[in-house]
Design an enzyme around this catalytic site. Structure first.
Site, PDB file in Angstrom:
ATOM      1  N   LEU A 153       0.846  -1.194   0.000  1.00  0.00           N
ATOM      2  CA  LEU A 153       0.000   0.000   0.000  1.00  0.00           C
ATOM      3  C   LEU A 153       0.878   1.239   0.000  1.00  0.00           C
ATOM      4  CD1 LEU A 153      -2.794  -1.058   2.520  1.00  0.00           C
ATOM      5  CD2 LEU A 153      -3.025  -0.778   0.036  1.00  0.00           C
TER       6      LEU A 153
ATOM      7  N   ASP B  60      10.391   2.251   1.238  1.00  0.00           N
ATOM      8  CA  ASP B  60       9.189   1.696   1.866  1.00  0.00           C
ATOM      9  C   ASP B  60       9.343   0.189   2.033  1.00  0.00           C
ATOM     10  OD1 ASP B  60       6.706   1.673   3.096  1.00  0.00           O
ATOM     11  OD2 ASP B  60       5.594   1.537   1.219  1.00  0.00           O
TER      12      ASP B  60
END
Length: 342
Positions: A218, A246
């Site tokens: 996400l 990330d």
């Protein structure tokens, strides 16, 4: 080109988790990065200065590279105060605060329910020079998961940028051409991080021929046209885009399940993966700016003074890697990567 020497890179967005897994996640992130900005969505979330400093100490206890410095961020909630922002900034070790819309991603249930609830906190951040990091997705049930970034730009981020022109903002892990255009058209106080996996993959990689749970993250992977826009932004040489992996590990069983967790693990080979993208675009000369220069320049932090060298050398990514008492499946597991940091 068979070797490439660049200023030591930094990772401006990484998840290390906490507890016994730190020995493994810190090993990978500190292998060649000078600094890494550690995301605060642990359990419990890092919502105050004391928690951030204690987390930093736990990370430092596991570091493998003497050059490595963890940079910390606060997790914003509806209850965050301006005084907490000032206190955090004064430490010199907490450089940003993270806006997670409640429920947008892993461990974000304590996040902000409405950005306007903390406008007084943004005022304090603007005043003391603390950066705002943004997970740019709305969480309304009626908004399609592939449209949540665009909706966030229009309804949440644009007003913040307009109302706080002197607040430095990083739109994290952008995934759409809309986000790239937003950042390009905004003032110099707005920048973005881009992950290796959003440059390498699109939603076809995740869904065609069977669901690939280790590509599920996400914001979710988007269509090829958005992937191409991200590649263009990252490799362009623009100072507005910089490296933020990330990298977000979950145990193998938590990914390969009926309700798998969101997150892809890339810290084992992040710079090498980015190098492949830049080489494919014929833009290796721009990798240093993206990986090593643009981030510290935007944060107002000195660039690293030493270097790392990448060699064109094929190596095999293992099927799994240690993750505390469990294992994690890294991106490109059982495949080859064509660059290696020496």
């Amino acid at each position: 080109m068979t070797t490439l020497t660049i200023t030591r890179p930094d990772d401006w967005h990484v998840h290390l988790r906490d507890g016994e897994v730190l020995k493994d996640t810190v090993r990978d992130i500190s292998r060649y990065n000078g600094r890494a900005l550690i995301m605060p969505n642990t359990v419990p979330p890092v919502t105050n200065t004391e928690m951030a400093l204690a987390y930093r100490d736990r990370i430092l206890a596991e570091q493998h590279g003497e050059q490595f410095e963890p940079l910390m961020a606060l997790y914003l909630t509806d209850n965050t105060t301006p005084d907490e922002i000032r206190k955090a900034k004064a430490t010199g070790k907490i450089v940003a605060a993270k806006l997670y819309p409640a429920g947008a991603t892993t461990n974000s249930d304590s996040g902000v329910t409405d950005a306007k609830n903390i406008y007084h906190v943004f005022e304090a951040m603007e005043e003391v020079g603390m950066l705002l990091l943004v997970h740019g997705e709305v969480t309304h049930n009626h908004v399609d998961i592939f449209d949540r970034e665009k909706e966030f730009l229009d309804t949440v981020l644009a007003p913040i940028v307009n109302d706080f022109p002197n607040l430095k903002i990083v739109l994290e892990h952008i995934t759409t051409s809309d986000a790239a255009n937003f950042v390009n058209n905004a003032s110099d106080n707005v920048a973005a991080t881009i992950t290796a996996h959003h440059l390498l993959f699109n939603r076809n990689h995740m869904l065609v021929g069977g669901i690939k749970p280790h590509f599920y993250c996400l914001p979710i992977l988007k269509r090829n046209t958005h992937q191409q826009a991200l590649i263009e932004a990252a490799t362009s040489g623009s100072k507005k885009f910089f490296l933020g992996t990330d990298s977000a590990p979950h145990a193998k069983g938590a990914k390969e399940s009926a309700c798998g967790c969101a997150g892809s693990y890339t810290a084992h080979a992040a710079l090498e993966l980015y190098a492949e993208v830049f080489e494919n675009e014929g833009k290796l000369e721009n990798l240093e700016a993206f990986a090593s220069l643009n981030g510290p320049d935007f944060y107002g932090i000195a660039r690293n003074t030493d270097t790392v060298t990448l060699e064109k050398a094929s190596w095999d990514v293992p099927e799994t890697m240690p993750f505390g008492s469990d294992i994690v499946v890294p991106i490109r597991a059982n495949e080859k990567i064509e660059w290696e940091v020496k």
